[in-house]
Design a protein around this motif. Structure first.
Motif, mmCIF file in Angstrom:
data_model
loop_
_atom_site.group_PDB
_atom_site.id
_atom_site.type_symbol
_atom_site.label_atom_id
_atom_site.label_comp_id
_atom_site.label_asym_id
_atom_site.label_seq_id
_atom_site.Cartn_x
_atom_site.Cartn_y
_atom_site.Cartn_z
ATOM 1 N N PHE A 1 5.681 -22.637 -3.861
ATOM 2 C CA PHE A 1 5.982 -21.207 -3.835
ATOM 3 C C PHE A 1 5.009 -20.486 -2.906
ATOM 4 C CE2 PHE A 1 2.451 -19.198 -6.056
ATOM 5 C CZ PHE A 1 1.787 -20.306 -6.539
ATOM 6 N N THR A 2 5.346 -19.225 -2.616
ATOM 7 C CA THR A 2 4.403 -18.358 -1.897
ATOM 8 C C THR A 2 4.247 -17.071 -2.705
ATOM 9 O OG1 THR A 2 6.280 -17.569 -0.604
ATOM 10 C CG2 THR A 2 4.846 -19.143 0.482
ATOM 11 N N GLY A 3 3.089 -16.430 -2.565
ATOM 12 C CA GLY A 3 2.850 -15.156 -3.249
ATOM 13 C C GLY A 3 3.470 -14.026 -2.434
ATOM 14 N N LYS A 4 3.904 -12.968 -3.122
ATOM 15 C CA LYS A 4 4.491 -11.820 -2.399
ATOM 16 C C LYS A 4 3.372 -10.848 -2.025
ATOM 17 C CE LYS A 4 8.946 -11.494 -4.752
ATOM 18 N NZ LYS A 4 9.686 -10.616 -5.656
ATOM 19 N N ASP A 5 3.208 -10.615 -0.724
ATOM 20 C CA ASP A 5 2.110 -9.734 -0.323
ATOM 21 C C ASP A 5 2.394 -8.265 -0.625
ATOM 22 O OD1 ASP A 5 4.024 -9.449 1.585
ATOM 23 O OD2 ASP A 5 2.711 -9.755 3.317
ATOM 24 N N ASN A 6 3.666 -7.927 -0.888
ATOM 25 C CA ASN A 6 3.973 -6.531 -1.222
ATOM 26 C C ASN A 6 3.834 -6.243 -2.711
ATOM 27 O OD1 ASN A 6 6.129 -8.113 -1.861
ATOM 28 N ND2 ASN A 6 7.687 -6.672 -1.185
ATOM 29 N N VAL A 7 3.555 -7.286 -3.496
ATOM 30 C CA VAL A 7 3.364 -7.098 -4.933
ATOM 31 C C VAL A 7 1.890 -7.340 -5.304
ATOM 32 C CG1 VAL A 7 3.982 -7.946 -7.242
ATOM 33 C CG2 VAL A 7 5.731 -7.781 -5.465
ATOM 34 N N LEU A 8 1.339 -8.420 -4.772
ATOM 35 C CA LEU A 8 -0.021 -8.823 -5.141
ATOM 36 C C LEU A 8 -1.076 -8.004 -4.387
ATOM 37 C CD1 LEU A 8 0.715 -12.621 -5.067
ATOM 38 C CD2 LEU A 8 -0.124 -11.417 -7.065
ATOM 39 N N PRO A 9 -2.283 -7.905 -4.948
ATOM 40 C CA PRO A 9 -3.371 -7.243 -4.212
ATOM 41 C C PRO A 9 -3.721 -8.057 -2.967
ATOM 42 C CG PRO A 9 -3.978 -7.648 -6.501
ATOM 43 C CD PRO A 9 -2.715 -8.387 -6.256
ATOM 44 N N LYS A 10 -4.420 -7.434 -2.019
ATOM 45 C CA LYS A 10 -4.681 -8.136 -0.758
ATOM 46 C C LYS A 10 -5.690 -9.286 -0.923
ATOM 47 C CE LYS A 10 -8.155 -5.047 0.949
ATOM 48 N NZ LYS A 10 -8.942 -4.617 1.964
ATOM 49 N N ASP A 11 -5.726 -10.143 0.087
ATOM 50 C CA ASP A 11 -6.598 -11.324 0.090
ATOM 51 C C ASP A 11 -8.039 -10.954 -0.299
ATOM 52 O OD1 ASP A 11 -7.448 -14.042 0.888
ATOM 53 O OD2 ASP A 11 -8.439 -12.980 2.526
ATOM 54 N N GLY A 12 -8.633 -11.714 -1.190
ATOM 55 C CA GLY A 12 -10.029 -11.495 -1.590
ATOM 56 C C GLY A 12 -10.196 -10.536 -2.756
ATOM 57 N N SER A 13 -9.107 -9.852 -3.185
ATOM 58 C CA SER A 13 -9.226 -8.904 -4.305
ATOM 59 C C SER A 13 -9.315 -9.656 -5.631
ATOM 60 C CB SER A 13 -8.003 -7.997 -4.382
ATOM 61 O OG SER A 13 -7.727 -7.446 -3.144
ATOM 62 N N ASN A 14 -9.976 -8.995 -6.589
ATOM 63 C CA ASN A 14 -10.001 -9.548 -7.944
ATOM 64 C C ASN A 14 -8.736 -9.118 -8.681
ATOM 65 O OD1 ASN A 14 -12.422 -10.854 -7.704
ATOM 66 N ND2 ASN A 14 -13.615 -9.117 -8.458
ATOM 67 N N MET A 15 -8.244 -9.993 -9.531
ATOM 68 C CA MET A 15 -7.060 -9.646 -10.326
ATOM 69 C C MET A 15 -7.146 -10.360 -11.669
ATOM 70 S SD MET A 15 -3.055 -10.120 -9.342
ATOM 71 C CE MET A 15 -2.953 -11.868 -9.715
ATOM 72 N N VAL A 16 -6.823 -9.642 -12.747
ATOM 73 C CA VAL A 16 -6.847 -10.259 -14.074
ATOM 74 C C VAL A 16 -5.454 -10.837 -14.368
ATOM 75 C CG1 VAL A 16 -7.121 -9.817 -16.552
ATOM 76 C CG2 VAL A 16 -8.650 -8.710 -14.902
ATOM 77 N N VAL A 17 -5.455 -12.041 -14.930
ATOM 78 C CA VAL A 17 -4.181 -12.654 -15.342
ATOM 79 C C VAL A 17 -4.195 -12.774 -16.873
ATOM 80 C CG1 VAL A 17 -2.703 -14.689 -15.166
ATOM 81 C CG2 VAL A 17 -4.029 -13.944 -13.195
ATOM 82 N N VAL A 18 -3.129 -12.320 -17.517
ATOM 83 C CA VAL A 18 -3.048 -12.380 -18.979
ATOM 84 C C VAL A 18 -2.005 -13.427 -19.388
ATOM 85 C CG1 VAL A 18 -2.473 -11.091 -21.075
ATOM 86 C CG2 VAL A 18 -3.719 -9.964 -19.221
ATOM 87 N N PHE A 19 -2.415 -14.279 -20.329
ATOM 88 C CA PHE A 19 -1.486 -15.271 -20.893
ATOM 89 C C PHE A 19 -1.183 -14.863 -22.323
ATOM 90 C CE2 PHE A 19 -1.875 -18.570 -17.666
ATOM 91 C CZ PHE A 19 -3.055 -18.198 -17.032
ATOM 92 N N LYS A 20 0.069 -14.790 -22.663
ATOM 93 C CA LYS A 20 0.436 -14.432 -24.036
ATOM 94 C C LYS A 20 1.214 -15.594 -24.649
ATOM 95 C CE LYS A 20 2.468 -10.724 -26.756
ATOM 96 N NZ LYS A 20 1.299 -10.509 -27.612
ATOM 97 N N VAL A 21 0.650 -16.124 -25.757
ATOM 98 C CA VAL A 21 1.333 -17.236 -26.423
ATOM 99 C C VAL A 21 2.524 -16.673 -27.189
ATOM 100 C CG1 VAL A 21 1.079 -19.130 -28.090
ATOM 101 C CG2 VAL A 21 -0.845 -18.461 -26.632
ATOM 102 N N LYS A 22 3.707 -17.272 -26.915
ATOM 103 C CA LYS A 22 4.927 -16.723 -27.544
ATOM 104 C C LYS A 22 5.253 -17.460 -28.837
ATOM 105 C CE LYS A 22 7.049 -15.136 -23.260
ATOM 106 N NZ LYS A 22 8.038 -15.463 -22.216
#
Lengths: 216, 377
Positions: A195-216
Motif C-alpha cells: 500500500f501507499t499512504g495518502k499525502d492529502n490525509v496524513l501529516p507531512k513527512d517527519g511529523s508525529n502522529m498518534v495511532v489508537v488501537f481499539k480492541v473490539k
C-alpha cells in the motif's frame, strides 16, 4: 451533633474520593481521560483497560506516500525500521503486552510455513490515526494501487516468539503476517499486497502522529 | 582529476541502480538501497584500475563528454520512470536511509543534486583545461584489445561460467530451457504470456531473452520481435527489440574481441579470417549495414565476425543500428497487427515481402560487383 458528624464524614469521603481519582488519574496507564495526550518518545505507548484502547506515538515516513510498502508501523530499532509508513519508539513487546492487558486474545495461527493465502486470526482491532485531533480510520489514509480500500480487518496476530527471533521491529503489518504483532486479515499471507499512504490525509513527512488501537 | 571523474561515474551509476531498485518492492523491502552506491563506486573504480591502467585503454566513462552524456541519459530515464516529485522522494529516502536520519526528503534530494551538479561543473572545467585524448590509431586499439591475454581469460571465464551455471543453478537451467523451447517452437503467444507474467520487469526479461538468443546463434530473434510488438504495441515493441538486439550484438562482438584474433586463428584457420577481412575491406563500413539488411545472413554470426576484425566499436554499433532497423520495424508491424485489424496484417505482410525482395536484389548487386572485381583482377 449526629448531623454534623454525617456532614463531616461525607466531606472526608469526598476528599478521599477526589484524592483517589487524582492520584489514580496521574498514573499514565490507568483511566487516562485522553489517551492520545502526553505521549513522548520516552513513553511512546499508553493503554486504557476500561476503554480497551492503546495509543502509540509514531512518526510519518513520507517515502511511502509514493513508494509501496507492507509495513504500517515498525519500531525504529528493528531491521525494517526504515521500511514502514510509520516509525515508532514503542517496541513490539510493549505493544503485545499492552494488547494482552486490555483483554485482547492473540491468534498465533501463522508461521513462515503457513500456506499462502492463510489469514491472520486473533481479536479484532480498530486502528485510528489521530490527525488534527480527530480520529481517522486507517483505511481512509491508505491506498492499494492508487485505489481506496475498505475494512482491512486488523487482528492481534501475536507472533511474539517469531518477532523476537526476526528482530524486524514489526508492530502492525498491512497484510496477514507471521511476524507482526498485529496485521490485516483482509489480505492473505504471502499474497504480497502493498500500500501507499495518502499525502492529502496524513501529516507531512517527519511529523508525529498518534495511532489508537481499539480492541473490539 | 581522472580519479574524481571515475568516482563521479561510479556515484552516478550507483545512484541510478539504487533509484531503479526502488521499482522492485521485494528489493527495497529488504535492504537499504543507498548501499548500492558505494558498491557500484568500488566496482567502477576497480574496472578503471583494471582496464584504464593495465590495458592503457580509454574507457568511455573516463572522458568528460561521455560522462556528461551518461548523466543526461540516466537523468532522463529516471525522470521518465518517476516524474519530478516522486524522484525527489526516492533520492531523499535512498540517502537518509543509509545515514539512518530523519532529514526532510526534498531538502536531502536537492542537496544531493546540488553536489552532483557542482561535481559535474568541476569536471567540465577540468576537461576544458586538460582534455583527455581519444585513442587515435587502430593499431593501438588492436594491441590493446585483440591480443589481450587478460581479455581472453575473462571471456573464457565468462563463457565457462555461463555453461557451468546451467548445471548447478536450477532456476537458471529452467529459464534457459523454457526460453529455448519457446524460441525453437516459434510459440509467439506462449512467449508473449511468459514475458507478460513478469509484469513491469517484462521488458528486462525480453532484453535478457534477446541477448540469450544472440549468444546462441541458431535461435531465431524475429519470434521475440513479434512477441514484443504484440505486448507493447509496434512502436515501443520495435524500440525494445531494436535496443535489446543492439545489446546482444555488442555482447557477441565483445566476446569475439575478448577471444581475440590470435586465438580465433587457431580455431577457424587464418585463411577463413583473411577471407572475412577481404570482405570487410571490399565493402568498407557498409558491410555490416548490408549484411544486417539480409534476412538470410545470421545476425549473430555477423556480430561475432565483426569482433574478429579491427572495426571500431562505435562504427560497428552505428552500422548494426541502421542495418537492423528495417527488419525490426517490419517484424514489429507484423507482431503489432497480430491482435489488430486485417488491414494492418495485410500491410505488414506486404512489408515482409518487400524486405525479402529488396534484400535479394541487394545480394544480386553485391555478387555482380564481386564478380566484376574478380574479372578486373
Amino acid at each position: 451533633m449526629m448531623k454534623q458528624h454525617r456532614v463531616l464524614g461525607s466531606l472526608i469521603a469526598m476528599v478521599l474520593m477526589i484524592t483517589g481519582i487524582v492520584v489514580l488519574g496521574a498514573t499514565p496507564t490507568q483511566a487516562a481521560k485522553n489517551i492520545t495526550k502526553g505521549l513522548t518518545t520516552e513513553k511512546p505507548l499508553k493503554y486504557n483497560k476500561s476503554t480497551k484502547e492503546i495509543a502509540i506515538l509514531t512518526q510519518v515516513n513520507g517515502t511511502y506516500f509514493t513508494q509501496a510498502t507492507r509495513h504500517v508501523i515498525v519500531n525504529v530499532d528493528g531491521s525494517n525500521g526504515d521500511k514502514s509508513l510509520l516509525k515508532t519508539d514503542a517496541t513490539p513487546k510493549a505493544f503485545n503486552d499492552a494488547l494482552k492487558k486490555v483483554g485482547a486474545k492473540a491468534g498465533n495461527n501463522l508461521t513462515k510455513k503457513s500456506a499462502a493465502g492463510t489469514k491472520v486470526k486473533g481479536s479484532k482491532l480498530g486502528v485510528y490515526f489521530v490527525i488534527n485531533g480527530k480520529r481517522v480510520k486507517a483505511e481512509k489514509a491508505v491506498q492499494v494501487n492508487k485505489k481506496d480500500v475498505s475494512n482491512l480487518d486488523f487482528r492481534f496476530g501475536g507472533n511474539m516468539a517469531m518477532n523476537n527471533e526476526m528482530k524486524t521491529g514489526c508492530v502492525l503489518c498491512f497484510d496477514s503476517c507471521p511476524v507482526g504483532i498485529a496485521s490485516g486479515a483482509k489480505y492473505g499471507f504471502q499474497y504480497g499486497e502493498h500500500f501507499t499512504g495518502k499525502d492529502n490525509v496524513l501529516p507531512k513527512d517527519g511529523s508525529n502522529m498518534v495511532v489508537v488501537f481499539k480492541v473490539k | 582529476m581522472t580519479r574524481l571523474r571515475v568516482i563521479y561515474n561510479g556515484v552516478i551509476w550507483g545512484l541510478f541502480c539504487a533509484l531503479l531498485a526502488w521499482q522492485s518492492t521485494w528489493l527495497q523491502m529488504r535492504i537499504a538501497l543507498g548501499w548500492l552506491i558505494p558498491v557500484v563506486v568500488v566496482i567502477v573504480y576497480l574496472c578503471y584500475l583494471f582496464y584504464g591502467r593495465r590495458l592503457q585503454q580509454n574507457w568511455a566513462i573516463f572522458r568528460f563528454p561521455e560522462t556528461l552524456t551518461v548523466t543526461a541519459v540516466l537523468s532522463v530515464i529516471l525522470l521518465l520512470i518517476y516524474h519530478w516529485q516522486p524522484l525527489l522522494v526516492v533520492i531523499g529516502a535512498t540517502i537518509r536511509e543509509v545515514f539512518n536520519a530523519s532529514w526532510a526528503l526534498n531538502t536531502t534530494a536537492y542537496f544531493v543534486l546540488a553536489i552532483m551538479a557542482l561535481w559535474l561543473l568541476v569536471l567540465a572545467i577540468d576537461s576544458r583545461r586538460h582534455p583527455v585524448p581519444k585513442l587515435q590509431s587502430a593499431d593501438n586499439f588492436k594491441q590493446a584489445t585483440l591480443q589481450s591475454k587478460i581479455g581472453l581469460v575473462v571471456t573464457i571465464i565468462f563463457l565457462v561460467a555461463l555453461v557451468v551455471s546451467y548445471y548447478f543453478i536450477p532456476g537458471y537451467q529452467r529459464f534457459i530451457n523454457t526460453m529455448s523451447s519457446l524460441l525453437v517452437h516459434l510459440d509467439i503467444t506462449a512467449l508473449r504470456d511468459y514475458i507478460n507474467s513478469f509484469g513491469i520487469w517484462g521488458p528486462l526479461i525480453s532484453t535478457l531473452l534477446m541477448i540469450f538468443q544472440s549468444l546462441l546463434a541458431p535461435l531465431p530473434a524475429f519470434v521475440l520481435t513479434f512477441a514484443n510488438a504484440y505486448l507493447y504495441g509496434w512502436f515501443w515493441g520495435a524500440i525494445l527489440s531494436w535496443s535489446s538486439a543492439m545489446l546482444g550484438a555488442l555482447l557477441c562482438f565483445y566476446i569475439a574481441r575478448g577471444i581475440g584474433r590470435p586465438f580465433a586463428e587457431k580455431l577457424v584457420t587464418k585463411k577463413a579470417l583473411a577471407k572475412m577481412d577481404n570482405f570487410f575491406a571490399e565493402y568498407g563500413d557498409y558491410t555490416i549495414v548490408v549484411l544486417r539488411l539480409l534476412p538470410f545472413v545470421s545476425f549473430d554470426e555477423v556480430s561475432y565476425g565483426a569482433g574478429f576484425t579491427d572495426i571500431r566499436t562505435g562504427k560497428f554499433l552505428i552500422a548494426t543500428g541502421i542495418g537492423q532497423l528495417p527488419a525490426t520495424i517490419v517484424y514489429s508491424f507484423v507482431g503489432g497487427s497480430l491482435g489488430g485489424s486485417k488491414l494492418m496484417l495485410f500491410m505488414a505482410l506486404i512489408g515482409v515481402i518487400l524486405l525479402v525482395v529488396v534484400s535479394l536484389l541487394v545480394r544480386k548487386i553485391m555478387l555482380k560487383r564481386q564478380a566484376k572485381r574478380q574479372v578486373g583482377v
